[in-house]
Design a protein around this motif. Structure first.
Motif, PDB file in Angstrom:
ATOM      1  N   ALA A 216       8.823  95.022  24.555  1.00 31.13           N
ATOM      2  CA  ALA A 216       7.509  94.013  24.121  1.00 31.13           C
ATOM      3  C   ALA A 216       7.707  95.001  22.466  1.00 31.13           C
ATOM      4  O   ALA A 216       6.671  93.683  21.683  1.00 31.13           O
ATOM      5  N   GLY A 217       7.291  96.186  22.865  1.00 28.87           N
ATOM      6  CA  GLY A 217       6.464  96.426  22.049  1.00 28.87           C
ATOM      7  C   GLY A 217       7.185  96.094  20.270  1.00 28.87           C
ATOM      8  O   GLY A 217       6.470  96.147  19.050  1.00 28.87           O
ATOM      9  N   GLU A 218       8.478  96.693  20.783  1.00 27.15           N
ATOM     10  CA  GLU A 218       9.221  96.119  19.467  1.00 27.15           C
ATOM     11  C   GLU A 218       9.475  95.231  18.841  1.00 27.15           C
ATOM     12  O   GLU A 218       8.847  95.165  17.383  1.00 27.15           O
ATOM     13  N   TRP A 219       9.095  94.172  19.387  1.00 27.00           N
ATOM     14  CA  TRP A 219       8.163  92.964  18.958  1.00 27.00           C
ATOM     15  C   TRP A 219       6.668  92.889  18.265  1.00 27.00           C
ATOM     16  O   TRP A 219       6.573  92.308  17.201  1.00 27.00           O
ATOM     17  N   LEU A 220       6.557  93.576  19.078  1.00 23.88           N
ATOM     18  CA  LEU A 220       4.982  93.912  18.563  1.00 23.88           C
ATOM     19  C   LEU A 220       5.144  94.779  17.397  1.00 23.88           C
ATOM     20  O   LEU A 220       3.987  93.874  16.252  1.00 23.88           O
ATOM     21  N   GLY A 221       5.631  95.195  17.363  1.00 22.24           N
ATOM     22  CA  GLY A 221       5.623  96.194  16.048  1.00 22.24           C
ATOM     23  C   GLY A 221       5.804  95.469  14.920  1.00 22.24           C
ATOM     24  O   GLY A 221       6.025  95.351  13.270  1.00 22.24           O
ATOM     25  N   LEU A 222       6.955  94.485  15.121  1.00 18.97           N
ATOM     26  CA  LEU A 222       7.715  93.835  14.264  1.00 18.97           C
ATOM     27  C   LEU A 222       6.592  92.541  13.326  1.00 18.97           C
ATOM     28  O   LEU A 222       5.996  92.750  12.051  1.00 18.97           O
TER      29      LEU A 222
ATOM     30  N   VAL B 276       1.174 100.276  18.715  1.00 24.86           N
ATOM     31  CA  VAL B 276       2.401 100.072  19.413  1.00 24.86           C
ATOM     32  C   VAL B 276       2.920 101.258  20.472  1.00 24.86           C
ATOM     33  O   VAL B 276       2.921 100.645  21.926  1.00 24.86           O
ATOM     34  N   ARG B 277       3.378 102.318  20.840  1.00 25.83           N
ATOM     35  CA  ARG B 277       3.133 102.756  21.207  1.00 25.83           C
ATOM     36  C   ARG B 277       2.200 103.010  22.718  1.00 25.83           C
ATOM     37  O   ARG B 277       2.679 102.584  23.241  1.00 25.83           O
ATOM     38  N   SER B 278       1.119 103.125  22.284  1.00 22.02           N
ATOM     39  CA  SER B 278       0.063 102.755  22.605  1.00 22.02           C
ATOM     40  C   SER B 278      -0.551 101.244  24.054  1.00 22.02           C
ATOM     41  O   SER B 278      -0.385 101.456  24.384  1.00 22.02           O
ATOM     42  N   ALA B 279       0.211  99.880  23.202  1.00 21.84           N
ATOM     43  CA  ALA B 279       0.206  99.369  24.023  1.00 21.84           C
ATOM     44  C   ALA B 279       2.087  99.253  24.871  1.00 21.84           C
ATOM     45  O   ALA B 279       1.893  98.741  25.971  1.00 21.84           O
ATOM     46  N   VAL B 280       2.889  99.706  24.492  1.00 22.69           N
ATOM     47  CA  VAL B 280       4.100  99.638  25.310  1.00 22.69           C
ATOM     48  C   VAL B 280       3.993 100.253  26.565  1.00 22.69           C
ATOM     49  O   VAL B 280       4.149 100.264  27.990  1.00 22.69           O
ATOM     50  N   GLU B 281       2.723 101.532  26.965  1.00 27.70           N
ATOM     51  CA  GLU B 281       2.372 102.743  27.811  1.00 27.70           C
ATOM     52  C   GLU B 281       1.483 101.173  28.744  1.00 27.70           C
ATOM     53  O   GLU B 281       1.734 100.603  29.880  1.00 27.70           O
TER      54      GLU B 281
ATOM     55  N   VAL C 239      -1.795  88.469  17.288  1.00 27.95           N
ATOM     56  CA  VAL C 239      -0.683  88.803  18.469  1.00 27.95           C
ATOM     57  C   VAL C 239      -1.185  89.542  20.279  1.00 27.95           C
ATOM     58  O   VAL C 239      -2.572  90.465  19.666  1.00 27.95           O
ATOM     59  N   ALA C 240      -0.524  88.625  20.654  1.00 26.30           N
ATOM     60  CA  ALA C 240      -0.586  88.973  22.347  1.00 26.30           C
ATOM     61  C   ALA C 240       0.605  89.193  22.759  1.00 26.30           C
ATOM     62  O   ALA C 240       1.803  88.634  22.762  1.00 26.30           O
ATOM     63  N   VAL C 241       0.873  90.012  23.882  1.00 28.84           N
ATOM     64  CA  VAL C 241       1.972  90.562  24.715  1.00 28.84           C
ATOM     65  C   VAL C 241       0.924  90.396  26.383  1.00 28.84           C
ATOM     66  O   VAL C 241       0.377  91.068  26.529  1.00 28.84           O
ATOM     67  N   VAL C 242       1.155  89.465  27.214  1.00 33.79           N
ATOM     68  CA  VAL C 242       0.735  89.626  28.378  1.00 33.79           C
ATOM     69  C   VAL C 242       1.875  89.259  29.181  1.00 33.79           C
ATOM     70  O   VAL C 242       2.849  88.969  29.382  1.00 33.79           O
ATOM     71  N   THR C 243       1.633  90.723  29.711  1.00 37.72           N
ATOM     72  CA  THR C 243       2.285  90.532  31.443  1.00 37.72           C
ATOM     73  C   THR C 243       2.241  89.095  32.301  1.00 37.72           C
ATOM     74  O   THR C 243       0.961  89.051  32.701  1.00 37.72           O
ATOM     75  N   CYS C 244       3.602  89.121  32.929  1.00 41.93           N
ATOM     76  CA  CYS C 244       3.548  87.778  33.639  1.00 41.93           C
ATOM     77  C   CYS C 244       4.224  88.036  34.963  1.00 41.93           C
ATOM     78  O   CYS C 244       5.012  89.127  35.397  1.00 41.93           O
ATOM     79  N   CYS C 245       3.614  87.726  36.235  1.00 36.51           N
ATOM     80  CA  CYS C 245       4.793  87.530  37.329  1.00 36.51           C
ATOM     81  C   CYS C 245       4.668  89.082  37.773  1.00 36.51           C
ATOM     82  O   CYS C 245       5.815  89.513  38.214  1.00 36.51           O
TER      83      CYS C 245
END
Length: 162
Positions: free
Chosen positions: A78-84, A108-113, A135-141
């Motif tokens: 997910a972090g790689e996608w965010l970085g792109l 990006v590193r902070s986001a992965v953490e 841009v957002a990455v949401v944790t699910c389930c």
């Protein structure tokens, strides 16, 4: 646990319309001002299907699955996608410091953490002109802030799609 990615680029004045960025909640009472009724009606009509980012990041999970730009089992993916996503738009960030590659790498590193412990990531940047990039990455389930939110893809663990 898995992660869904979302993006939006649009006019800042649309992003600023708070009523389309919130789930509806309770209907206004009869004594409410007309403006309150108007905002409520707009939220009912627009929020459920709009690609405009919600105010609360976890509320992306209430949106249609068609708005998901990717799903990953691992925070690093997910972090790689965010970085792109950041790299694609960074040349349009007005601030030189926001465009700095080393700074973007730290973001990006902070986001992965954050994703690794179940948090969500939501970033927004003004672009040259009157546009805004989200841009957002949401944790699910489960999602930590909204643990009862159902997965928009209808399963508790999703395989990657892009």
């Amino acid at each position: 646990m898995h992660h869904h990615g979302y993006t939006w680029v649009g006019e800042k004045k649309i992003f600023d319309r708070e009523s389309i960025r919130r789930p509806t909640g309770e209907a206004p009472v009869a004594s409410s001002e007309q403006e309150v009724f108007d905002r409520y009606r707009e939220a009912v009509a627009v929020f459920p299907t709009s690609a405009v980012p919600p105010i609360q990041t976890a509320h992306w999970l209430m949106k249609p699955r068609s708005l998901i730009r990717g799903t990953w089992a691992e925070p690093k993916e997910a972090g790689e996608w965010l970085g792109l996503q950041l790299a694609e738009f960074s040349r349009r960030f007005p601030s030189r410091s926001d465009r700095d590659a080393s700074r973007l790498g730290m973001v990006v590193r902070s986001a992965v953490e954050r994703l690794a412990w179940g948090g969500d990531v939501s970033l927004g940047h003004y672009l040259t002109g009157t546009l805004f990039h989200s841009v957002a990455v949401v944790t699910c389930c489960p999602n930590r802030s909204t643990p009862d939110a159902p997965c928009p893809v209808g399963q508790t663990s999703a395989s990657a799609h892009r």
